[in-house]
Scaffold this motif. Structure first.
Motif, short mmCIF file in Angstrom:
data_model
loop_
_atom_site.label_atom_id
_atom_site.label_comp_id
_atom_site.label_asym_id
_atom_site.label_seq_id
_atom_site.Cartn_x
_atom_site.Cartn_y
_atom_site.Cartn_z
N GLN A 111 39.14 48.58 43.43
CA GLN A 111 39.36 47.64 44.53
C GLN A 111 40.58 46.76 44.31
N LEU A 112 41.31 46.95 43.21
CA LEU A 112 42.51 46.14 42.92
C LEU A 112 43.73 46.70 43.67
N THR A 113 43.53 46.97 44.94
CA THR A 113 44.58 47.51 45.80
C THR A 113 45.42 46.38 46.39
N ALA A 114 46.44 46.74 47.13
CA ALA A 114 47.28 45.72 47.78
C ALA A 114 46.40 44.80 48.63
N PHE A 151 57.29 45.64 39.51
CA PHE A 151 57.15 46.39 38.26
C PHE A 151 57.30 47.88 38.55
N GLU A 152 58.14 48.55 37.80
CA GLU A 152 58.07 50.00 37.81
C GLU A 152 57.22 50.41 36.63
N THR A 153 56.26 51.30 36.91
CA THR A 153 55.32 51.69 35.85
C THR A 153 55.33 53.20 35.66
N ARG A 154 55.03 53.59 34.41
CA ARG A 154 54.91 55.01 34.08
C ARG A 154 53.44 55.42 34.15
N ASP A 155 53.22 56.68 34.50
CA ASP A 155 51.85 57.21 34.56
C ASP A 155 51.24 57.25 33.15
N ALA A 156 49.92 57.44 33.11
CA ALA A 156 49.18 57.36 31.84
C ALA A 156 49.61 58.42 30.83
N GLU A 163 48.28 38.46 42.53
CA GLU A 163 48.03 39.12 43.82
C GLU A 163 48.85 40.40 43.90
N ILE A 164 48.17 41.49 44.16
CA ILE A 164 48.88 42.75 44.36
C ILE A 164 49.41 42.74 45.80
N ILE A 165 50.74 42.64 45.90
CA ILE A 165 51.37 42.59 47.23
C ILE A 165 51.57 43.99 47.78
N ASP A 166 51.99 44.87 46.89
CA ASP A 166 52.29 46.23 47.34
C ASP A 166 52.22 47.16 46.14
N ILE A 167 51.80 48.38 46.40
CA ILE A 167 51.83 49.40 45.34
C ILE A 167 52.02 50.76 45.99
N ALA A 168 52.98 51.51 45.48
CA ALA A 168 53.30 52.80 46.08
C ALA A 168 53.70 53.78 44.99
N PRO A 169 53.46 55.07 45.25
CA PRO A 169 53.87 56.09 44.27
C PRO A 169 55.38 56.01 44.05
N ALA A 192 53.82 42.21 42.55
CA ALA A 192 52.72 41.28 42.29
C ALA A 192 53.25 39.86 42.28
N LYS A 193 52.43 38.96 42.81
CA LYS A 193 52.78 37.54 42.85
C LYS A 193 51.86 36.77 41.90
N PHE A 194 52.45 35.82 41.19
CA PHE A 194 51.72 35.12 40.13
C PHE A 194 51.52 33.66 40.47
N GLU A 195 50.30 33.18 40.29
CA GLU A 195 49.98 31.75 40.40
C GLU A 195 49.17 31.35 39.18
N LEU A 196 49.18 30.07 38.90
CA LEU A 196 48.46 29.56 37.74
C LEU A 196 47.39 28.59 38.23
N LEU A 197 46.15 28.79 37.83
CA LEU A 197 45.06 27.86 38.14
C LEU A 197 44.70 27.15 36.85
N PRO A 198 45.05 25.89 36.72
CA PRO A 198 44.85 25.22 35.43
C PRO A 198 43.37 25.01 35.12
N ALA A 199 43.05 25.18 33.85
CA ALA A 199 41.75 24.78 33.29
C ALA A 199 40.57 25.32 34.08
N ARG A 200 40.62 26.59 34.47
CA ARG A 200 39.49 27.18 35.19
C ARG A 200 38.45 27.78 34.24
#
Lengths: 316, 316
Positions: B171-174, B35-40, B82-88, B216-224
């Motif tokens: 704490q939601l860092t890589a 994802f490319e994201t823009r600042d707030a 899962e946050i795999i990587d995040i950089a400016p 970010a990597k996505f997984e699905l946990l059914p019916a949690r």
């Protein structure tokens, strides 16, 4: 005059803050004192105590060792107390759930529960009888440290106040200096309620409670005029805590309710994923889970997070 | 089907939570998205922006990159991100004080202030023009991450909710995985508002705000059936933060007021001991000071503590 080292044993304690209690010891700034302290139950529990004993315990205040009069201390000064060393003075520690006390209400925890911990190796609190696969790294600190108040009369030891007291700040480990505002001439410092390990928040109202021996060094900072305690740690908080952490969150407009919600979620997590009973889970939250204010500015909802170091399950 | 990697650039963003926004991308569980994201500020600021620009900025919501539809996601499932990587994705970050917003009221901070940070070395946010001797270790994370709500219509992005959103959990860092409850079919995940560094609480309501690239990597946990977000960190919180810490405390019957008081004391400390202006001190609290719930069980007084890592003054 060279700095001296003094010893105050635990043969005499006091159970209140009261600036009329005569000092047991008078020292100079620069001196060091070794304090022997009694656990918060005033030595009511022993390693064979049971859940039924919880309701028999009467709390008449934390037993505190002191007061120590610091020569020259005046209101407006700051008393800097460096924790040099703190170690268990017992083979065991204890944590209890007492219905109606702590962060979660009696409707959620109606049964008393007593956890006994083995602390003999000096590194971990290991569950005895219950929670036997859990080992919480010891990071001992005094739950209560404070000076006399400037209000005359008896003040109970439970709430923290401008004099310090029952702060339960887990970062007050060896190497940390606490800065206490002085409110009366001589300061009149007392200490007790040692915790072998505790999470930020101490949610079931007891930590790994134990008798301890605490060495502290005293300095006086004249005319600093702090209004509430401050502290400096030599190293980073949570040294020695590493590896994976699991965290739950609670969001809403009230931080207290957010904290309750995050702790409830952590208890559910520990019961479901780790097979603990609800009482064991609540106790593990109190001794090892840290409450953080994650979000406090984006109205109407704040977030309190509860962080669990999963190394407690390694059974070291 | 093998897991795939996708790219979502920042050319299209949305400024609200609204489950009617059509997905920009559809993926399978197991897939990864860059994802490319823009600042707030939605790229309102540049490195030459001034204090006067603060009041010219209009906040119409956090610009979010998404939504991503996850095939098979159903209400009651949990989306594990899962946050795999995040950089400016910029040379600079910014923090601003805007009177009337944040933890402290306009009566205490009546002047707008803009801090620009150099983040080009990828390790520190270094003050430009102001706070030039301060270097805050970068620990980037997305301030906003969430899924669509099950309530129809537009919901502003400011408060965190049961869908995640503006959680500001530092704490939601890589290496961290966030578990988000799914509320609508397909989940509809969006992300943005990257923070290069932030203290627990983000007290002036802005962190080191920056454009970013987030994998970010996505997984699905059914019916949690989680009711609120949870997270797992691979390592310990505050990795890389070491050395001495200074802490202030605030006690009283209301955690919000305790937090305000602890932050006021920290600002006073930074002004007196470190020579910062009040605005600089408030900003440093927001980007580097952690609010902890130290005491929440010994009525009538709780304690919130504010912890500052003093390594920010090393000017690395």
């Amino acid at each position: 005059m060279p700095a001296r080292q003094h010893l105050l044993d635990a043969s005499i304690v006091h159970y209140e803050w009261n600036n009329a209690i005569p000092p047991r010891l008078e020292i100079d700034p620069g001196d060091t004192v070794v304090f022997e302290t009694r656990d918060a139950s005033d030595e009511f529990y022993n390693p064979n105590s049971t859940h039924d004993d919880v309701m028999r315990r009467v709390f008449k205040g934390h037993p505190l060792t002191g007061p120590v009069r610091i020569r020259g201390a005046q209101p407006g000064d700051v008393l800097a107390v460096e924790i040099i060393d703190i170690a268990p003075r017992a083979s065991f520690g204890w944590t209890n759930v007492r219905p109606g006390r702590g962060l979660l209400p009696e409707s959620e925890f109606s049964k008393p529960f007593l956890q006994i911990w083995d602390v003999t190796d000096g590194r971990y609190a290991r569950g005895l009888r219950t929670m036997r696969n859990i080992a919480v790294p010891l990071a001992p600190f005094p739950g209560v440290m404070g000076v006399a108040l400037d209000d005359a009369g008896s003040h109970n030891t439970a709430p923290p106040r401008k004099n310090g007291g029952n702060m339960d700040i887990k970062q007050l480990t060896a190497g940390t200096t606490v800065y206490l505002p002085v409110w009366v001439e001589g300061a009149l410092f007392s200490i007790g309620d040692a915790h072998g390990a505790q999470g930020d928040g101490e949610v079931c109202i007891t930590a790994v409670e134990m008798n301890a021996r605490i060495t502290a060094k005293f300095e006086l900072l004249p005319a600093r005029n702090l209004s509430e305690p401050q502290l400096r740690m030599r190293g980073a908080p949570a040294r020695g805590i590493d590896g994976p952490h699991y965290a739950t969150t609670g969001h809403g407009p009230d931080l207290y309710q957010c904290a309750r919600q995050a702790v409830r979620h952590m208890i559910e997590h520990l019961v479901r994923e780790r097979g603990l009973t609800r009482e064991e889970a609540y106790i593990l939250c109190s001794v090892a889970v840290d409450l953080k204010v994650s979000e406090i500015v984006d109205a109407p909802n704040w977030i309190v997070s509860a962080f669990l170091p999963e190394m407690v399950f390694q059974g070291k």
